[in-house]
Design a protein around this motif. Sequence first.
Motif, PDB file in Angstrom:
ATOM      1  N   ASP A 163     -18.949 -25.352 -55.380  1.00  0.00           N
ATOM      2  CA  ASP A 163     -17.661 -26.014 -55.222  1.00  0.00           C
ATOM      3  C   ASP A 163     -16.972 -25.578 -53.928  1.00  0.00           C
ATOM      4  O   ASP A 163     -16.410 -26.402 -53.201  1.00  0.00           O
ATOM      5  CB  ASP A 163     -16.768 -25.689 -56.421  1.00  0.00           C
ATOM      6  N   ILE A 180     -22.049 -35.002 -58.508  1.00  0.00           N
ATOM      7  CA  ILE A 180     -20.617 -34.770 -58.343  1.00  0.00           C
ATOM      8  C   ILE A 180     -20.284 -34.482 -56.881  1.00  0.00           C
ATOM      9  O   ILE A 180     -19.412 -35.115 -56.275  1.00  0.00           O
ATOM     10  CB  ILE A 180     -20.144 -33.593 -59.218  1.00  0.00           C
ATOM     11  N   TYR A 181     -20.985 -33.527 -56.279  1.00  0.00           N
ATOM     12  CA  TYR A 181     -20.574 -33.032 -54.960  1.00  0.00           C
ATOM     13  C   TYR A 181     -21.104 -33.884 -53.814  1.00  0.00           C
ATOM     14  O   TYR A 181     -20.605 -33.769 -52.686  1.00  0.00           O
ATOM     15  CB  TYR A 181     -20.956 -31.561 -54.817  1.00  0.00           C
ATOM     16  N   SER A 185     -22.194 -22.473 -59.743  1.00  0.00           N
ATOM     17  CA  SER A 185     -21.535 -23.781 -59.640  1.00  0.00           C
ATOM     18  C   SER A 185     -20.212 -23.668 -58.888  1.00  0.00           C
ATOM     19  O   SER A 185     -19.841 -24.568 -58.126  1.00  0.00           O
ATOM     20  CB  SER A 185     -21.309 -24.376 -61.035  1.00  0.00           C
ATOM     21  N   TYR A 186     -19.496 -22.563 -59.078  1.00  0.00           N
ATOM     22  CA  TYR A 186     -18.249 -22.376 -58.326  1.00  0.00           C
ATOM     23  C   TYR A 186     -18.526 -22.062 -56.859  1.00  0.00           C
ATOM     24  O   TYR A 186     -17.745 -22.448 -55.981  1.00  0.00           O
ATOM     25  CB  TYR A 186     -17.394 -21.278 -58.959  1.00  0.00           C
ATOM     26  N   SER A 226     -17.848 -35.216 -68.835  1.00  0.00           N
ATOM     27  CA  SER A 226     -17.612 -36.139 -69.949  1.00  0.00           C
ATOM     28  C   SER A 226     -18.695 -35.966 -71.011  1.00  0.00           C
ATOM     29  O   SER A 226     -19.729 -35.330 -70.776  1.00  0.00           O
ATOM     30  CB  SER A 226     -17.625 -37.582 -69.438  1.00  0.00           C
ATOM     31  N   PRO A 283     -16.848 -25.909 -62.647  1.00  0.00           N
ATOM     32  CA  PRO A 283     -15.633 -26.546 -62.112  1.00  0.00           C
ATOM     33  C   PRO A 283     -15.484 -27.955 -62.668  1.00  0.00           C
ATOM     34  O   PRO A 283     -16.461 -28.606 -63.018  1.00  0.00           O
ATOM     35  CB  PRO A 283     -15.911 -26.605 -60.593  1.00  0.00           C
ATOM     36  N   GLY A 284     -14.251 -28.426 -62.727  1.00  0.00           N
ATOM     37  CA  GLY A 284     -14.012 -29.804 -63.146  1.00  0.00           C
ATOM     38  C   GLY A 284     -14.169 -30.008 -64.639  1.00  0.00           C
ATOM     39  O   GLY A 284     -14.185 -29.057 -65.423  1.00  0.00           O
ATOM     40  N   ALA A 285     -14.294 -31.266 -65.046  1.00  0.00           N
ATOM     41  CA  ALA A 285     -14.372 -31.616 -66.460  1.00  0.00           C
ATOM     42  C   ALA A 285     -15.485 -32.635 -66.672  1.00  0.00           C
ATOM     43  O   ALA A 285     -15.381 -33.782 -66.236  1.00  0.00           O
ATOM     44  CB  ALA A 285     -13.036 -32.184 -66.936  1.00  0.00           C
TER      45      ALA A 285
END
Length: 385
Positions: free
Chosen positions: A195, A243-244, A191-192, A226, A222-224
Amino acid sequence: MSQQLINHNTDIHTLQNEGYEVEIKGGYICIHHIPYVNFEKEIKYGTLFSPYQTVPGSDVIAKPSDHVMHFIGEKPCHTDGKPILAIEYQNRQILSKDFIADFSFSNKPKNAFENFYDKFTSYIRVISYEAISLDETGTVTAKTFKPVIITESETPFVYLDSNSSRARIDFLNEKLTGMKIAIIGLGGTGSYILDLVSKTPVSQIHLFDSDTFESHNAFRFPGAASVDDLTGRIQKVEYLSGIYSKMHRGIVPHCEIISKLNISELDNMDFVFICIDRNDARNLITKYLLSKEIPFIDAGLGVNIQNEKLVGATRISYNQQVGSEYNEVAENQYNSNIQIAELNMFNATQAVIKWKQHYGFYNGQLNQASSHFIIEKSKIFHDEN
């Protein structure tokens, strides 16, 4: 880029209305047909250009970030053929494939430029004054009253990469343009890698993973995420794609693992990142990629508890066969359930830096077959071919 960029910026509007030959292309504002005098006391025409940024979430161009201006043409001179020393700064500089500055100028004003109208007209006055003074026909001018040209550049990004143009490294990013990248395994390290790779101009990033996005993933991604992201029980690749894709158009999710049945999907990839735990899968994939001469990096992370502290290592292997025909979990020092976000991030950074070295973005030795970061020693060790 669209007509909205002009509509929302009075400085560009004013340049256009006054007759300057404006072009907006690839993160740069250009004005063509700038008259100047060369060494031979001849009147010539060149191009001034400067990178720009937009205010986030809008078509409003931000204030110029500096006072430097770039120029395509011969060195501007006074009417006697001597260079205009007051603006001299730097000679030839490659900024991108479309923008190679023959010269860069520096003529710092007392107060910073408030907008690009002020910046351009300041340099135009200095350069063109000499040519207009030498002109006997009364026809020499920078104002051609041609329409503003907005060149749509092919880009995978949803919005402009003004960071690269500001840092003047567009020509380096172009080494990665158009590539198809695969990331196999979208856990912490994968995942990184996504990113970091999503911030490059590769055309497509293919994500291969069949797992569901769960809370333990959120703490090493990465990120947060919910609570709603987690309770939705979506696939990891669908979550990451959502997200990306807000930044990069070429994210392609594959809710599947790579096996003998579908490994041919890697045939059209330019580069592959492998971020999985299973030795047998590593063995299958790395052998296949070597047979197809597709470059790749295999990333691994192994962390254990020793004397109430964490010890272990991160590893990247570059274009070499990794793994065995069996999933020897117990004997695999890089297979561990302990995942720490900063180590995943570090492992991903190692992999992406090596990928960029492979394509000449960074300088580096390509004969390094693998790199190991040993946590307790805080050292990186390299194995060479």
